[in-house]
Design a protein around this motif. Structure first.
Motif, PDB file in Angstrom:
ATOM      1  N   PRO A   1       0.842  -1.078   0.054  1.00  8.30           N
ATOM      2  CA  PRO A   1      -0.058  -0.008   0.034  1.00  8.30           C
ATOM      3  C   PRO A   1       0.924   1.283  -0.181  1.00  8.30           C
ATOM      4  CG  PRO A   1      -0.820  -1.543   1.530  1.00  8.30           C
ATOM      5  CD  PRO A   1       0.455  -2.073   0.999  1.00  8.30           C
ATOM      6  N   PRO A   2       0.442   2.278  -0.740  1.00  7.36           N
ATOM      7  CA  PRO A   2       1.313   3.561  -0.927  1.00  7.36           C
ATOM      8  C   PRO A   2       1.642   4.122   0.612  1.00  7.36           C
ATOM      9  CG  PRO A   2      -0.561   3.608  -2.427  1.00  7.36           C
ATOM     10  CD  PRO A   2      -0.909   2.506  -1.434  1.00  7.36           C
ATOM     11  N   ILE A   3       0.805   3.888   1.517  1.00 10.41           N
ATOM     12  CA  ILE A   3       1.216   4.417   2.985  1.00 10.41           C
ATOM     13  C   ILE A   3       2.287   3.831   3.298  1.00 10.41           C
ATOM     14  CG2 ILE A   3      -0.306   3.157   4.099  1.00 10.41           C
ATOM     15  CD1 ILE A   3      -0.832   5.664   5.790  1.00 10.41           C
ATOM     16  N   ASP A   4       2.451   2.468   3.354  1.00 10.66           N
ATOM     17  CA  ASP A   4       3.442   1.416   3.841  1.00 10.66           C
ATOM     18  C   ASP A   4       4.766   1.754   2.883  1.00 10.66           C
ATOM     19  OD1 ASP A   4       1.854   0.435   5.817  1.00 10.66           O
ATOM     20  OD2 ASP A   4       1.133  -1.043   4.630  1.00 10.66           O
ATOM     21  N   ALA A   5       4.477   1.771   1.604  1.00  9.04           N
ATOM     22  CA  ALA A   5       5.704   2.043   0.603  1.00  9.04           C
ATOM     23  C   ALA A   5       6.265   3.480   0.924  1.00  9.04           C
ATOM     24  CB  ALA A   5       5.215   2.052  -0.782  1.00  9.04           C
ATOM     25  N   SER A   6       5.599   4.420   1.314  1.00  8.27           N
ATOM     26  CA  SER A   6       6.386   5.678   1.772  1.00  8.27           C
ATOM     27  C   SER A   6       6.958   5.575   3.009  1.00  8.27           C
ATOM     28  CB  SER A   6       5.083   6.704   2.095  1.00  8.27           C
ATOM     29  OG  SER A   6       5.701   7.756   2.632  1.00  8.27           O
ATOM     30  N   ASP A   7       6.512   4.773   4.064  1.00  4.26           N
ATOM     31  CA  ASP A   7       7.514   4.702   5.136  1.00  4.26           C
ATOM     32  C   ASP A   7       8.724   3.860   4.960  1.00  4.26           C
ATOM     33  OD1 ASP A   7       7.436   4.948   8.241  1.00  4.26           O
ATOM     34  OD2 ASP A   7       7.332   2.636   7.966  1.00  4.26           O
ATOM     35  N   ARG A   8       8.383   2.790   4.173  1.00  6.32           N
ATOM     36  CA  ARG A   8       9.567   1.943   4.199  1.00  6.32           C
ATOM     37  C   ARG A   8      10.786   2.384   3.378  1.00  6.32           C
ATOM     38  NH1 ARG A   8       7.192  -4.418   2.420  1.00  6.32           N
ATOM     39  NH2 ARG A   8       5.730  -4.308   3.793  1.00  6.32           N
ATOM     40  N   ALA A   9      10.342   3.271   2.526  1.00  7.31           N
ATOM     41  CA  ALA A   9      11.290   3.927   1.694  1.00  7.31           C
ATOM     42  C   ALA A   9      12.140   5.087   2.246  1.00  7.31           C
ATOM     43  CB  ALA A   9      10.648   4.568   0.281  1.00  7.31           C
ATOM     44  N   GLY A  10      11.450   5.545   3.619  1.00 10.13           N
ATOM     45  CA  GLY A  10      12.076   6.699   4.316  1.00 10.13           C
ATOM     46  C   GLY A  10      11.440   7.960   4.117  1.00 10.13           C
TER      47      GLY A  10
END
Length: 295
Positions: free
Chosen positions: A236-245
């Motif tokens: 999910p975009p919100i998780d992708a954002s967090d994982r990518a920093g």
């Protein structure tokens, strides 16, 4: 031009493992950035001023654009004209494999020029794009892909051992490697300084001069590349954002759109078959195994 007339179509070919995209009616400026993949594109309409690796170009319809991985570039409209543009993005491993099949030997291509004015190769690129767009037979798409690469590699590419490529000095390379590996960390300028003998001002100036983008822009581009991979995997975009920093979802979405022309959700739909609906300004397609899904 009203934003309602902007169109952004992106298709992913699951057989060729490349992206094909079309931008039309675009007035957006694209800031200084780079990609981790090869880009072969051409201007269909409008005029653009392109900056690439300290060189400047005025582009018009029929001009071919070639970017190696890490070629920093940015562009803006000329005279307020809108841009119509087609391109394919080719991951390095796919390019190297195809180039080796074409030449019959291990081959890591490097484009020797970034712009070819009024090139006939644009016709081959158009045929590949059209084959992917319509979800043509796999043989048709593969043939178009290899025919295009054969033309480009024969005329405008050289292996790395035959072209002079200026590499950043070892300390700058160390910083790049560190950010590549620790992209999700809250990296500070002090962190980078511990790996060099530089002062803060010299580090920033030296890095920017040698790499083509500032340390912060480099890190954000690495994060963007990682976020795209997460989105392709269905994160999910919100998780992708967090994982990518990225610091927050809003910053991530704005940055993503600034550099790709799409929102994270629109980009993710390229790689999913079950999503419904999309922005009217950014139709997104998903092509694979002869099937086309356009929204």
């Amino acid at each position: 031009m009203p934003r309602e007339q902007e169109q952004r179509h992106v298709y992913y070919d699951r057989d060729l493992k490349i992206e094909a995209y079309n931008l039309s009616g675009i007035v957006q400026k694209f800031p200084n950035h780079f990609h981790k993949f090869y880009v072969i594109g051409f201007v269909e309409g409008g005029r653009r001023h392109l900056w690439c690796k300290a060189q400047e170009y005025d582009l018009t319809a029929g001009d071919l654009i070639l970017f190696n991985p890490n070629d920093n570039h940015y562009c803006a409209p000329l005279g307020g004209e809108i841009l119509d543009y087609r391109a394919v993005n080719i991951p390095p491993d796919i390019m190297e494999r195809a180039a080796s099949e074409i030449t019959g030997k291990p081959f890591v291509p490097h484009f020797t020029q970034n712009v070819v004015y009024q090139s006939d190769i644009t016709q081959s690129l158009g045929r590949l794009y059209d084959a992917i767009l319509k979800g043509g037979p796999r043989l048709e798409r593969e043939e178009a892909f290899f025919f295009l690469l054969h033309q480009v590699l024969e005329d405008y590419a050289a292996p790395f051992d035959e072209v002079e490529i200026i590499q950043p000095n070892p300390q700058i390379q160390t910083l790049c490697s560190y950010m590549d590996e620790h992209f999700s960390d809250n990296i500070t300028l002090d962190d980078l300084l511990t790996m060099t003998s530089f002062g803060k001002s010299y580090l920033i100036r030296s890095f920017t001069r040698q790499v083509g983008v500032s340390p912060y822009r480099y890190l954000q581009t690495v994060r963007l590349t990682r976020a795209k991979k997460f989105l392709e995997q269905g994160v999910p975009p919100i998780d992708a954002s967090d994982r990518a920093g990225f610091s927050d979802q809003s910053h991530f979405t704005n940055f993503f759109r600034e550099f790709t022309g799409l929102t994270p959700k629109q980009y993710q739909r390229i790689f999913t078959d079950s999503s419904t609906g999309t922005s009217r300004n950014a139709p997104v397609g998903n092509t694979g195994y002869g099937k086309r899904e356009e929204r």
